[in-house]
Design a protein around this motif. Structure first.
Motif, PDB file in Angstrom:
ATOM      1  N   TYR A 246      -8.629   5.976  -7.897  1.00 44.16           N
ATOM      2  CA  TYR A 246      -8.361   7.118  -8.539  1.00 44.16           C
ATOM      3  C   TYR A 246      -9.544   7.168  -9.657  1.00 44.16           C
TER       4      TYR A 246
ATOM      5  N   LYS B   3      -8.793   7.023 -13.440  1.00 41.27           N
ATOM      6  CA  LYS B   3      -8.079   5.895 -13.973  1.00 41.27           C
ATOM      7  C   LYS B   3      -9.113   4.594 -13.965  1.00 41.27           C
TER       8      LYS B   3
ATOM      9  N   GLN C 110      -5.051   2.689  -9.826  1.00 43.48           N
ATOM     10  CA  GLN C 110      -4.419   3.487  -9.295  1.00 43.48           C
ATOM     11  C   GLN C 110      -4.961   3.818  -7.883  1.00 43.48           C
ATOM     12  N   CYS C 111      -4.322   3.439  -6.590  1.00 47.74           N
ATOM     13  CA  CYS C 111      -4.893   3.684  -5.367  1.00 47.74           C
ATOM     14  C   CYS C 111      -3.788   4.612  -4.535  1.00 47.74           C
TER      15      CYS C 111
ATOM     16  N   THR D 288       1.005   6.215  -3.179  1.00 49.79           N
ATOM     17  CA  THR D 288      -0.131   6.011  -4.275  1.00 49.79           C
ATOM     18  C   THR D 288       0.749   5.190  -5.180  1.00 49.79           C
TER      19      THR D 288
ATOM     20  N   SER E  63      -1.833  19.573  -5.637  1.00 51.98           N
ATOM     21  CA  SER E  63      -2.379  18.960  -6.922  1.00 51.98           C
ATOM     22  C   SER E  63      -2.793  20.443  -7.660  1.00 51.98           C
TER      23      SER E  63
ATOM     24  N   ASN F 236     -10.335  16.474 -12.752  1.00 51.94           N
ATOM     25  CA  ASN F 236      -9.750  15.274 -11.966  1.00 51.94           C
ATOM     26  C   ASN F 236      -8.776  15.931 -11.062  1.00 51.94           C
TER      27      ASN F 236
ATOM     28  N   SER G  12     -11.464  15.267  -4.559  1.00 52.91           N
ATOM     29  CA  SER G  12     -10.351  15.169  -5.062  1.00 52.91           C
ATOM     30  C   SER G  12      -9.846  13.634  -4.376  1.00 52.91           C
ATOM     31  N   PHE G  13      -9.064  13.269  -5.193  1.00 51.23           N
ATOM     32  CA  PHE G  13      -8.389  12.055  -4.980  1.00 51.23           C
ATOM     33  C   PHE G  13      -6.948  12.085  -3.965  1.00 51.23           C
TER      34      PHE G  13
END
Ligand SMILES: Cc1cc2nc3c(=O)[nH]c(=O)nc-3n(C[C@H](O)[C@H](O)[C@H](O)COP(=O)(O)OP(=O)(O)OC[C@H]3O[C@@H](n4cnc5c(N)ncnc54)[C@H](O)[C@@H]3O)c2cc1C
Length: 435
Positions: free
Chosen positions: A392, A395, A308-309, A361, A123, A111, A354-355
């Motif tokens: 995401y 989530k 989650q945005c 966020t 990340s 993730n 990837s988010f």
């Protein structure tokens, strides 16, 4: 077959479970399969309805650790909490940790998880040196920035679809000990949040805010901003109480509009929300919810959704999209009490899907109240889409195929890397034609 769900406890799927214990074993002949880490994803990215889950927690061996360079090699089922237990006494810590340490290395890579220090270090994928990927045809690929780099990028954030990550080599970061020093401040609105973030990101490794999203009007966008750095402190580390467990699932969730408004008022006003100098043990600061195991039961038998945005653009764009979301949530009366707001940094993610990307966020929890909740989440999706943002997958349990394809326009580039023996409930939902 066994019925199983992920952290949100919705949806539930019948799946065949196969526990892996030896990384050298061939993969079972039981397709479609999907690796399962520690099930801390909230939706169906780690579920495979009608198929097989490869349970990876048995792949839990450390292979090597160099306390001079901070390079650790381990099997993919090792938890971040286990890494911390091994390496912190030598002054090393995972470079990126999400809001729980109870996730596996394989889940962290698949993730491409982020933490409160994204603005500084990016990340999880940025700190992976190499991993081994086992494919269902028996091939084992070594993947790094130099060796099979296209597989490296497809597997980071690749949602478990490119094969089984067997082992990984990670670069840890130096820390002086268990302490994090910083402060907490109340802020009255989103403009003040962005100002605090702007002024703190250069000086503080960790920045994050709790947001009151049960109130609108003059209280819209108020919250508490927390920031901190790893610090040296000579006092003996207080023993951290062992985690407790929420002992049962209440038949009806006590989380509703009234309880959330009351909780938010008390939480916002508590003295610790405004403190100029605080010393935290890393556990309550980085992993506040790990002190109560199975806290997800609080949402009752119907489970809950996390949303989650990320909302990109200028501060003005981000503020107006967030305000629209907060007004919509307050109107719904479904307010979330775990609302977390953070600004991602500019470091481009390595993973194909990837988010993390530059922007604000927002992560929110909502009890599952059926159609009303699904409609609210659809409305939030339209705000995210209009803002050019993304949701995401780790989530998510319900976004439409067209939303996913809009958020991740490069999604088809993953296809050539997907193992033909692998699939997931999430992927089958979003990988459909929308024309
Ligand atoms: C309280 C809480 C706080 C959280 N905070 C954050 C946060 O701040 N930031 C963030 O980014 N996330 C956060 N998360 C989400 C969580 O970090 C991710 O969902 C993480 O990927 C879960 O890891 P897991 O080991 O439980 O994997 P699972 O949830 O079991 O699986 C996740 C994905 O990884 C794949 N996978 C697992 N193991 C392997 C393997 N060996 N090989 C290939 N693929 C594999 C699975 O197929 C699945 O697609 C949070 C979750 C919780 C419960």
């Amino acid at each position: 077959m066994a019925s199983g769900s992920s952290w949100g406890r919705w949806p539930r799927h019948e799946q065949r479970l196969i526990a892996l214990t030896n990384r050298f074993d061939a993969l079972p002949d039981s397709q479609p399969m999907l690796p399962f880490g520690n099930g801390r994803s909230y939706g169906d990215v780690c579920l495979n309805g009608g198929g097989t889950l490869l349970l990876t927690r048995g792949l839990d061996r450390f292979i090597s650790f160099d306390p001079v360079s901070g390079v650790l090699e381990c099997e993919a089922g090792v938890l971040l909490s286990e890494i911390i237990g091994l390496t912190l006494p030598d002054g090393w810590f995972p470079a990126v940790t999400p809001g729980t340490a109870l996730i596996t290395v394989g889940g962290a890579i698949a993730n491409d998880v982020h933490g409160k220090n994204h603005h500084r270090v990016g990340s999880f994928g940025h700190h992976v040196i190499e991993f081994e990927l086992r494919r269902s045809d028996g091939q084992v690929l070594r993947c790094s920035r130099d060796c099979n780099p296209e597989w490296f990028c497809a597997t980071i954030g690749g949602l478990g679809l490119t094969g089984l990550i067997r082992t990984a080599r990670l670069q840890l970061r130096r820390v002086p000990g268990v302490w994090i020093g910083g402060d907490s401040q109340r802020f009255p609105n989103l403009e003040a949040f962005f100002e605090l973030a702007e002024n703190s990101d250069a000086e503080y490794e960790y920045t994050v805010a709790w947001l009151d999203c049960a109130n609108a009007g003059s209280k819209l966008g108020r919250g508490i901003f927390m920031r901190g750095n790893h610090v040296q402190h000579d006092g003996a580390a207080r023993a951290i109480a062992p985690p407790r467990t929420l002992p049962f699932t209440p038949p009806i969730s006590p989380i509703n509009g009234y309880s959330v408004r009351l909780f938010n008022e008390l939480y916002f006003r508590r003295p610790a929300a405004q403190s100029s100098k605080t010393l935290w043990h890393y556990q309550p600061f980085l992993f506040p919810l790990d002190g109560l195991l199975q806290w997800n039961r609080i949402y009752g038998p119907r489970g809950f959704f996390q949303y989650q945005c990320v909302l990109p653009g200028s501060v003005t764009d981000e503020t107006s999209a967030l305000q629209e979301m907060l007004r919509r949530i307050a109107r719904s009366g479904l307010g979330s009490f775990l609302a977390v707001l953070k600004r991602f940094g500019l470091k481009p993610s390595l993973g194909l899907l990837s988010f993390p990307r530059p922007g604000a966020t927002l992560a929110l929890d909502f009890p599952n109240r059926g159609e009303a909740t699904l409609q609210l989440l659809e409305d939030l999706d339209s705000i995210t889409r209009a803002a050019g943002g993304a949701v995401y997958p780790a989530k998510d349990a319900r976004m439409s195929a067209s939303s996913f394809q809009h958020y991740f326009p490069q999604w088809q580039q993953l296809r050539p890397f997907i193992d033909p023996g692998f699939s997931s409930s999430f992927w089958r939902r979003v990988n459909t034609s929308t024309t």
